[in-house]
Scaffold this active site. Structure first.
Site, PDB file in Angstrom:
ATOM      1  N   ARG A 125      10.313  -4.841 -13.060  1.00 22.32           N
ATOM      2  CA  ARG A 125      11.392  -4.439 -12.152  1.00 22.32           C
ATOM      3  C   ARG A 125      10.916  -4.500 -10.698  1.00 22.32           C
ATOM      4  O   ARG A 125      11.646  -4.945  -9.803  1.00 22.32           O
ATOM      5  CB  ARG A 125      11.862  -3.021 -12.475  1.00 22.32           C
ATOM      6  CG  ARG A 125      12.550  -2.840 -13.811  1.00 22.32           C
ATOM      7  CD  ARG A 125      12.968  -1.388 -13.992  1.00 22.32           C
ATOM      8  NE  ARG A 125      13.273  -1.069 -15.370  1.00 22.32           N
ATOM      9  CZ  ARG A 125      14.509  -1.024 -15.887  1.00 22.32           C
ATOM     10  NH1 ARG A 125      15.548  -1.273 -15.119  1.00 22.32           N
ATOM     11  NH2 ARG A 125      14.700  -0.716 -17.161  1.00 22.32           N
TER      12      ARG A 125
ATOM     13  N   HIS B 104      16.747  -6.974 -14.443  1.00 22.57           N
ATOM     14  CA  HIS B 104      15.823  -6.604 -15.507  1.00 22.57           C
ATOM     15  C   HIS B 104      16.567  -6.196 -16.777  1.00 22.57           C
ATOM     16  O   HIS B 104      16.185  -6.585 -17.885  1.00 22.57           O
ATOM     17  CB  HIS B 104      14.921  -5.459 -15.067  1.00 22.57           C
ATOM     18  CG  HIS B 104      13.934  -5.058 -16.116  1.00 22.57           C
ATOM     19  ND1 HIS B 104      12.803  -5.791 -16.389  1.00 22.57           N
ATOM     20  CD2 HIS B 104      13.915  -4.015 -16.984  1.00 22.57           C
ATOM     21  CE1 HIS B 104      12.130  -5.218 -17.374  1.00 22.57           C
ATOM     22  NE2 HIS B 104      12.777  -4.134 -17.758  1.00 22.57           N
ATOM     23  N   GLU B 105      17.613  -5.417 -16.624  1.00 19.45           N
ATOM     24  CA  GLU B 105      18.348  -4.912 -17.792  1.00 19.45           C
ATOM     25  C   GLU B 105      19.028  -6.020 -18.575  1.00 19.45           C
ATOM     26  O   GLU B 105      19.230  -5.893 -19.783  1.00 19.45           O
ATOM     27  CB  GLU B 105      19.396  -3.886 -17.336  1.00 19.45           C
ATOM     28  CG  GLU B 105      18.830  -2.584 -16.803  1.00 19.45           C
ATOM     29  CD  GLU B 105      18.247  -1.708 -17.894  1.00 19.45           C
ATOM     30  OE1 GLU B 105      18.712  -1.802 -19.045  1.00 19.45           O
ATOM     31  OE2 GLU B 105      17.316  -0.935 -17.590  1.00 19.45           O
ATOM     32  N   THR B 106      19.399  -7.115 -17.910  1.00 23.49           N
ATOM     33  CA  THR B 106      20.218  -8.152 -18.559  1.00 23.49           C
ATOM     34  C   THR B 106      19.580  -9.536 -18.574  1.00 23.49           C
ATOM     35  O   THR B 106      20.245 -10.501 -18.960  1.00 23.49           O
ATOM     36  CB  THR B 106      21.577  -8.260 -17.843  1.00 23.49           C
ATOM     37  OG1 THR B 106      21.349  -8.684 -16.485  1.00 23.49           O
ATOM     38  CG2 THR B 106      22.320  -6.936 -17.852  1.00 23.49           C
TER      39      THR B 106
END
Length: 290
Positions: free
Chosen positions: A268, A135-137
């Site tokens: 997420r 999710h972050e990247t």
């Protein structure tokens, strides 16, 4: 020929004696595969040996069955599994619609330093970790915050805090970088101390988190081990707790206040559920905590 036949029989008997199995033979927690082979689980907790080394223990277990009541996660001893294969690593991404990462990412992910820093021992928690990384990247596509430089120019990302406030360079940008988007001088300093035993390495060169894959994964592992995995509920399988530890009230309700971006938390959770399914982790998915 008689000599070769005797030698072959001796070697076969020897590997049975020491608990080593070759291609196509059974393996489990107590019976490992010989060098050059790995144990592919086909009937948990057992499986059969296949050619090719995964650089890990022979047995790769899915998490145990529910222990009864609540969400049921089983006992830690029955789910202990410190290794994720290259195939499983790739599946975490491809099952969520992203390309399999270049091999260098997996090499860094399974390195001794990353293992030391993240302190993860259950496959379920590995799934949590990678779901948040994805999710972050956006599946490791963006290893530096897209508008990070703009935010730094505006004076963001200068956070320091006790007990050891970081000293940093005003002309350096400490925006989100790496698999878990490490940000703020304090986190760069504390990660540098844990990884390199000095603060200067990442304070002087924060870009290293982006340019060096090993450093990037080291910082992600450090952040997880120090600021996510220690939160009550994470080790017990509450995925939502990991979201709250990473992004707090931005994505999770806190003290009765609604989350600012609940849709991000929902994404997420979808990533996590996909990994949970494709890895064959048994028991009900627990999304609580956010």
């Amino acid at each position: 020929m008689k000599y070769l036949a005797c030698l072959a029989f001796f070697l076969y008997a020897w590997h049975l004696t020491v608990g080593c199995r070759t291609n196509g033979e059974n393996c489990d927690a107590n019976i490992t595969c010989c060098a050059g082979h790995h144990c592919k689980i086909t009937n948990p907790p057992g499986g059969s040996c296949e050619r090719g080394s995964l650089g890990q223990p022979a047995t790769i277990r899915p998490d145990s069955s529910p222990a009864g009541g609540g969400h049921g996660h089983g006992s830690p001893s029955s789910m202990n599994d410190e290794s994720i294969s290259k195939s499983e690593f790739d599946q975490a991404f491809t099952s969520n619609g992203f390309e399999a990462p270049p091999p260098a990412h997996y090499d860094a992910f399974v390195s001794p330093s990353v293992k030391r820093l993240h302190r993860i021992t259950l496959k379920r928690e590995f799934a949590m970790f990678l779901a948040n990384v994805i999710h972050e990247t956006a599946g490791l596509e963006y290893l530096e915050e897209i508008n990070g430089a703009t935010r730094c120019a505006a004076g963001d990302y200068r956070g320091v805090w006790d007990p050891n406030p970081a000293t940093f360079h005003m002309d350096k940008c400490y925006c989100g970088r790496g698999p878990l988007q490490l940000s703020h001088p304090q986190n760069y300093q504390d990660a540098s101390l844990a990884i390199f035993k000095d603060a200067a390495t990442l304070i002087d060169n924060p870009e290293r988190v982006l340019t060096d894959k090993q450093t990037g994964w080291d910082t992600a592992a450090w952040y997880w081990g120090e600021q996510v995995g220690i939160e009550s509920g994470v080790k017990e399988g509450q995925f939502g707790t990991s979201i709250k530890a990473i992004n707090g009230k931005l994505e999770c309700p806190v003290s009765g206040e609604p989350a600012k971006n609940p849709n991000e938390a929902a994404k997420r959770k979808e990533y996590y559920k996909k990994i949970y399914e494709v890895w064959g982790i048994s028991g009900q998915v627990d999304l609580s905590g956010c």
